[in-house]
Design an enzyme around this catalytic site. Structure first.
Site, mmCIF file in Angstrom:
data_model
loop_
_atom_site.group_PDB
_atom_site.id
_atom_site.type_symbol
_atom_site.label_atom_id
_atom_site.label_comp_id
_atom_site.label_asym_id
_atom_site.label_seq_id
_atom_site.Cartn_x
_atom_site.Cartn_y
_atom_site.Cartn_z
ATOM 1 N N HIS A 97 -64.729 24.381 1.269
ATOM 2 C CA HIS A 97 -64.171 24.906 2.525
ATOM 3 C C HIS A 97 -65.076 26.022 3.046
ATOM 4 O O HIS A 97 -65.423 26.042 4.231
ATOM 5 C CB HIS A 97 -62.765 25.458 2.301
ATOM 6 N N HIS A 129 -59.169 28.914 -4.985
ATOM 7 C CA HIS A 129 -60.498 29.311 -5.450
ATOM 8 C C HIS A 129 -60.505 30.761 -5.895
ATOM 9 O O HIS A 129 -59.711 31.574 -5.429
ATOM 10 C CB HIS A 129 -61.540 29.125 -4.344
#
Length: 399
Positions: free
Chosen positions: A166, A213
């Site tokens: 991302h 993350h």
């Protein structure tokens, strides 16, 4: 240095960021930080956590190439939202790194802004995403642990963490767009730079907020993308002329990406990484072939060469907005129809070829089915977006 890297990979750092932004686990989901607990009026929302695959017995699965070990399993995880501004901001920002954004933004750029920009953005996005996806399954670094982290997304929980694709995609798209337009359009550079930084920062922070993350994953993704942009920048002009390449170019544009997808690194268990990578490479292949078709058959009326063209950005009018929305709606509807039609047809052919029951949903995860049907589907989407949709716009008088 090693201690710094270790601290940036700590799940507690992600958890503290979530707490600062008003996202807390429900009281029975683990220890609370700073003594914080539910407050009056705070909403209890169902989320997703995970169980580690290595902590359970029977991790070995069927030896049919589908999976060799069991993926981390999601479980219902309740959480408390105390700050809905951050909740909706980061949930929206996270969506900017998903398929729904790419299947709308990249075609929008092609139909409404500049095919030159669309081509360059797509190719750089494909390159960056492929490297990021492969790096995940080579490094095999785990995602943040839960608890203490609250995980808001279920689909990608089986994927590895490093790097954050991302963050890579957001950085690649925003700064490639900035670099490619600074000498092509007239606008304040400071404004463009600020928008690029804000966009990539919001998407990157959303990966921490959603618990997907660690800080190191995000920073690693941004740094890898920065290096890739610097290394590939001298070749961008060559990329811009791919549509005028050899008549055999479409063959290479199909064979090379398909080979990369079919020989994707083998994971310890099934995750959507290979499917997502196939989707990305196929979309890139279809887009590139579409540009080649436009050039070879002279389907475009004006040149899209990468010459510096300074254009004043026109002011928006009601007629322009209505025309733009109509073009976008027509294009997106056609893309979605093509995607559904080709996906169903390709699955039916593959199921019949490999003698698989159509109701067997797990069969889609088999290499010999997943890669071909994804590749054919999204190659068709790429060709449709760059070739068929503009022709339909011209036919309907929407240009």
């Amino acid at each position: 240095m090693a201690e710094l890297l270790w601290s940036l990979q700590d799940s507690q750092l992600v958890a503290r960021f979530q707490r600062r932004c008003g996202l807390f686990p429900a009281p029975d989901e683990g220890p609370r930080e700073n003594g914080a607990g539910p407050v009056e009026g705070a909403a209890l929302v169902p989320g997703v956590g995970h169980h580690s695959a290595t902590s359970r017995k029977g991790a070995e699965g069927p030896a049919n190439g589908l999976r060799r070990a069991q993926a981390p399993q999601a479980y219902e995880q309740n959480y408390i939202v105390k700050n809905y501004f951050y909740y909706y901001l980061f949930r929206f920002s996270a969506a900017l790194g998903q398929e729904v954004f790419y299947i709308t933004f990249l075609p929008f750029t092609h139909w409404h802004i500049d095919p030159f920009l669309s081509r360059r953005l797509t190719i750089i996005w494909v390159l960056v995403m492929y490297i990021g996806q492969v790096a995940k399954d080579i490094l095999k670094w785990p995602r943040p642990s839960s608890p203490p982290v609250v995980k808001l997304e279920k689909r990608v929980i089986a994927e590895y963490g490093m790097p954050s694709t991302h963050a890579m995609a957001a950085t690649a798209i925003s700064f490639t767009l900035l670099i490619s337009t600074v000498d092509r359009y007239q606008y304040p550079f400071a404004l463009g730079l600020m928008m690029a930084v804000v966009f990539s920062t919001l998407v990157s922070l959303s990966r921490l907020y959603t618990g997907m993350h660690t800080v190191l994953d995000v920073l690693g993704g941004v740094l890898i993308t920065a290096v890739l942009i610097v290394l590939t920048y001298p070749a961008w002009t060559l990329i811009d002329h791919l549509d005028s390449a050899s008549p055999l170019f479409p063959v290479c544009a199909i064979i090379v990406p398909f080979f990369l997808c079919y020989n994707y690194p083998v994971s310890d268990y099934y995750s959507p990484t290979r499917a997502d990578t196939t989707t990305i490479l196929a979309a890139g292949a279809g887009t590139t072939i579409g540009f080649w078709i436009n050039h070879f058959f002279q389907l475009v009326s004006e040149s899209t060469q990468s010459l510096p063209v300074i254009r004043n950005i026109p002011s928006l009018t009601t007629d322009m907005v209505v025309l733009g929305l109509t073009k976008f709606a027509v294009g997106i509807v056609l893309i979605l129809l093509v995607r559904q039609l080709v996906q169903n047809l390709s699955l039916q052919v593959l199921y019949s070829w490999f003698k698989v029951l159509t109701r067997n949903k797990e069969a889609r995860q088999r290499l010999e089915i997943e890669v071909p049907y994804k590749f054919v589907t999204y190659t068709s989407v790429g060709i449709c977006a760059t070739t068929i949709v503009p022709m339909l716009h011209r036919f309907l008088g929407l240009l």
